[in-house]
Design an enzyme around this catalytic site. Sequence first.
Site, PDB file in Angstrom:
ATOM      1  N   TYR A 141      -3.435  10.541   4.260  1.00 16.42           N
ATOM      2  CA  TYR A 141      -3.194   9.253   3.590  1.00 16.42           C
ATOM      3  C   TYR A 141      -4.390   8.325   3.808  1.00 16.42           C
ATOM      4  O   TYR A 141      -4.977   7.781   2.860  1.00 16.42           O
ATOM      5  CB  TYR A 141      -1.909   8.591   4.117  1.00 16.42           C
ATOM      6  CG  TYR A 141      -1.832   7.132   3.736  1.00 16.42           C
ATOM      7  CD1 TYR A 141      -1.669   6.755   2.408  1.00 16.42           C
ATOM      8  CD2 TYR A 141      -1.976   6.120   4.697  1.00 16.42           C
ATOM      9  CE1 TYR A 141      -1.644   5.413   2.048  1.00 16.42           C
ATOM     10  CE2 TYR A 141      -1.953   4.788   4.346  1.00 16.42           C
ATOM     11  CZ  TYR A 141      -1.783   4.439   3.015  1.00 16.42           C
ATOM     12  OH  TYR A 141      -1.782   3.113   2.661  1.00 16.42           O
ATOM     13  N   LYS A 153      -7.417   6.808   1.170  1.00 15.34           N
ATOM     14  CA  LYS A 153      -7.794   5.397   0.947  1.00 15.34           C
ATOM     15  C   LYS A 153      -9.290   5.208   1.206  1.00 15.34           C
ATOM     16  O   LYS A 153      -9.968   4.457   0.510  1.00 15.34           O
ATOM     17  CB  LYS A 153      -6.976   4.480   1.864  1.00 15.34           C
ATOM     18  CG  LYS A 153      -5.507   4.400   1.475  1.00 15.34           C
ATOM     19  CD  LYS A 153      -5.330   3.604   0.190  1.00 15.34           C
ATOM     20  CE  LYS A 153      -3.913   3.647  -0.329  1.00 15.34           C
ATOM     21  NZ  LYS A 153      -3.714   2.937  -1.586  1.00 15.34           N
ATOM     22  N   SER A 181      -6.181   0.103   3.305  1.00 14.50           N
ATOM     23  CA  SER A 181      -5.276   0.141   4.458  1.00 14.50           C
ATOM     24  C   SER A 181      -6.054   0.124   5.764  1.00 14.50           C
ATOM     25  O   SER A 181      -7.139   0.717   5.858  1.00 14.50           O
ATOM     26  CB  SER A 181      -4.459   1.429   4.361  1.00 14.50           C
ATOM     27  OG  SER A 181      -3.873   1.725   5.591  1.00 14.50           O
TER      28      SER A 181
HETATM   29  N1  NAD Z   1       3.385  -0.860   3.044  1.00 15.51           N
HETATM   30  C1  NAD Z   1       2.393  -0.631   3.884  1.00 15.51           C
HETATM   31  O1  NAD Z   1       2.619  -0.536   5.095  1.00 15.51           O
HETATM   32  C2  NAD Z   1       0.974  -0.521   3.391  1.00 15.51           C
HETATM   33  C3  NAD Z   1      -0.085  -0.706   4.301  1.00 15.51           C
HETATM   34  C4  NAD Z   1      -1.400  -0.584   3.845  1.00 15.51           C
HETATM   35  C5  NAD Z   1      -1.644  -0.278   2.510  1.00 15.51           C
HETATM   36  N2  NAD Z   1      -0.599  -0.096   1.664  1.00 15.51           N
HETATM   37  C6  NAD Z   1      -0.896   0.250   0.278  1.00 15.51           C
HETATM   38  O2  NAD Z   1      -0.345  -0.738  -0.563  1.00 15.51           O
HETATM   39  C7  NAD Z   1       0.086  -0.150  -1.786  1.00 15.51           C
HETATM   40  C8  NAD Z   1       1.522  -0.561  -2.060  1.00 15.51           C
HETATM   41  O3  NAD Z   1       2.320  -0.155  -0.965  1.00 15.51           O
HETATM   42  P1  NAD Z   1       3.885  -0.407  -0.939  1.00 15.51           P
HETATM   43  O4  NAD Z   1       4.282  -0.532   0.471  1.00 15.51           O
HETATM   44  O5  NAD Z   1       4.246  -1.460  -1.912  1.00 15.51           O
HETATM   45  O6  NAD Z   1       4.378   1.016  -1.461  1.00 15.51           O
HETATM   46  P2  NAD Z   1       5.567   1.352  -2.478  1.00 15.51           P
HETATM   47  O7  NAD Z   1       5.772   2.821  -2.401  1.00 15.51           O
HETATM   48  O8  NAD Z   1       6.727   0.462  -2.252  1.00 15.51           O
HETATM   49  O9  NAD Z   1       4.913   0.961  -3.870  1.00 15.51           O
HETATM   50  C9  NAD Z   1       4.081   1.841  -4.595  1.00 15.51           C
HETATM   51  C10 NAD Z   1       4.548   1.789  -6.042  1.00 15.51           C
HETATM   52  O10 NAD Z   1       3.694   2.637  -6.815  1.00 15.51           O
HETATM   53  C11 NAD Z   1       4.504   3.491  -7.629  1.00 15.51           C
HETATM   54  N3  NAD Z   1       3.704   4.698  -7.849  1.00 15.51           N
HETATM   55  C12 NAD Z   1       3.300   5.611  -6.942  1.00 15.51           C
HETATM   56  N4  NAD Z   1       2.552   6.558  -7.541  1.00 15.51           N
HETATM   57  C13 NAD Z   1       2.459   6.209  -8.851  1.00 15.51           C
HETATM   58  C14 NAD Z   1       1.806   6.775  -9.980  1.00 15.51           C
HETATM   59  N5  NAD Z   1       1.111   7.902  -9.890  1.00 15.51           N
HETATM   60  N6  NAD Z   1       1.909   6.136 -11.180  1.00 15.51           N
HETATM   61  C15 NAD Z   1       2.632   4.989 -11.291  1.00 15.51           C
HETATM   62  N7  NAD Z   1       3.279   4.419 -10.261  1.00 15.51           N
HETATM   63  C16 NAD Z   1       3.189   5.015  -9.051  1.00 15.51           C
HETATM   64  C17 NAD Z   1       5.790   3.688  -6.852  1.00 15.51           C
HETATM   65  O11 NAD Z   1       6.892   4.018  -7.675  1.00 15.51           O
HETATM   66  C18 NAD Z   1       5.973   2.310  -6.215  1.00 15.51           C
HETATM   67  O12 NAD Z   1       6.664   1.444  -7.087  1.00 15.51           O
HETATM   68  C19 NAD Z   1      -0.142   1.332  -1.656  1.00 15.51           C
HETATM   69  O13 NAD Z   1      -1.370   1.656  -2.269  1.00 15.51           O
HETATM   70  C20 NAD Z   1      -0.226   1.546  -0.175  1.00 15.51           C
HETATM   71  O14 NAD Z   1      -1.002   2.660   0.160  1.00 15.51           O
HETATM   72  C21 NAD Z   1       0.690  -0.219   2.068  1.00 15.51           C
END
Ligand code: NAD
Length: 347
Positions: free
Chosen positions: A151, A155, A127
């Site tokens: 958070y 990361k 991130s």
């Molecule tokens: N959306 C953003 O703005 C953003 C920005 C930078 C990085 N990220 C990173 O990208 C990744 C995906 O983000 P997103 O926006 O799709 O989030 P999201 O919450 O929509 O998706 C995460 C998924 O992981 C699942 N999950 C969480 N913990 C779990 C566990 N212990 N075991 C199994 N499943 C688990 C959740 O149910 C969900 O389906 C994350 O790692 C997040 O930190 C997201």
Amino acid sequence: MTKPTALVTGGAGFIGSHCCLDLILNGYNVVVIDNFVNSSITAIEQIEHITGGSITVYAIDVADKDAVDAVLAEQPVDVVIHFAAYKAVGDSMNRPLEYYTNNVAGLLNLLNAMGDAGIKHLIFSSSCSIYGDALELPLTEDSPAGPTNPYAQSKWMCEKILVDLCSRFPDWSVTALRYFNPAGAHESGAIGEDPAGIPTNIVPFLTQLAAGRHESVQVFGSDYATPDGTAVRDYIHVMDVVEGHRLALEVGPVPGFRRYNLGTGVGTSVLELIREFETVTGQAIPYQIVERRPGDVPELVASPALAQADLGWTARRTLTDMCRDAWNFQEKHPRGYKDILSLKETS
Ligand SMILES: NC(=O)c1ccc[n+]([C@@H]2O[C@H](COP(=O)([O-])OP(=O)(O)OC[C@H]3O[C@@H](n4cnc5c(N)ncnc54)[C@H](O)[C@@H]3O)[C@@H](O)[C@H]2O)c1
């Protein structure tokens, strides 16, 4: 030729589901691990519906070593794409231990299971938040890290673990993709962003507001040193983000650790985003300026040059495309995936 198989953790979530869709459309087999803490199985069913493909889903936690071992023993996994994590900055200030446990311990468990199974090719969701209070913009991969909340720190810890792993064991191939602010939806409107509870990211909040689910949006801080005083972010279409994953996969398993920014290089303030969203939806968006949110920083804008040079990746979609596609999903499904579920129940 047999299709390569990608194991996608968090594959039912926002970015994970778009990645699964893109991979299937591009000839991959996809296997998903998700505990559905922030997602719905309907996202997977929608992908199967659009692509005509099928996805094997394991409703397990990435922290469950025996369960992950069993998946890796059953499936011919070539590469793991690790999205599963908690992702809300504000929430992480209140629940630091849960964030470190899920994000850091979850990754360690996955790495141990992968190592035991002899699978050493990983794409990791990092991130832009790891950069913290940016000293210089745009941010390059060499800009110093300075996470300002649990958070972001989680990361950054994950990246450091991956660096150490790859420097000791050169047969591992790890690519960390540092997303800036992903938003939008697949152009079909069949899948999109539908978090459990009240969205902590602004775009899904705006789409829900326009669908009548909220009265106004809070703008956190108007006294930042930015052109209009509100925080500036580099919003990037989710389909551009997932294309970055596919291009990183197509490079193949290159030994060692690499990290790439996935951003557009263009900053947009919160007020500019709200105006763009008003134009796209044709609706006025009521907003209130409130105090800055703890853990937030004024401005994060990427230099995407390295991803362009090494992966041949560039963000192709505009802010308008992003707002239009996000709204298309919400307009079709005002209550998100619940609408699709209730349609099935009544048919
Ligand atoms: N959306 C953003 O703005 C953003 C920005 C930078 C990085 N990220 C990173 O990208 C990744 C995906 O983000 P997103 O926006 O799709 O989030 P999201 O919450 O929509 O998706 C995460 C998924 O992981 C699942 N999950 C969480 N913990 C779990 C566990 N212990 N075991 C199994 N499943 C688990 C959740 O149910 C969900 O389906 C994350 O790692 C997040 O930190 C997201």
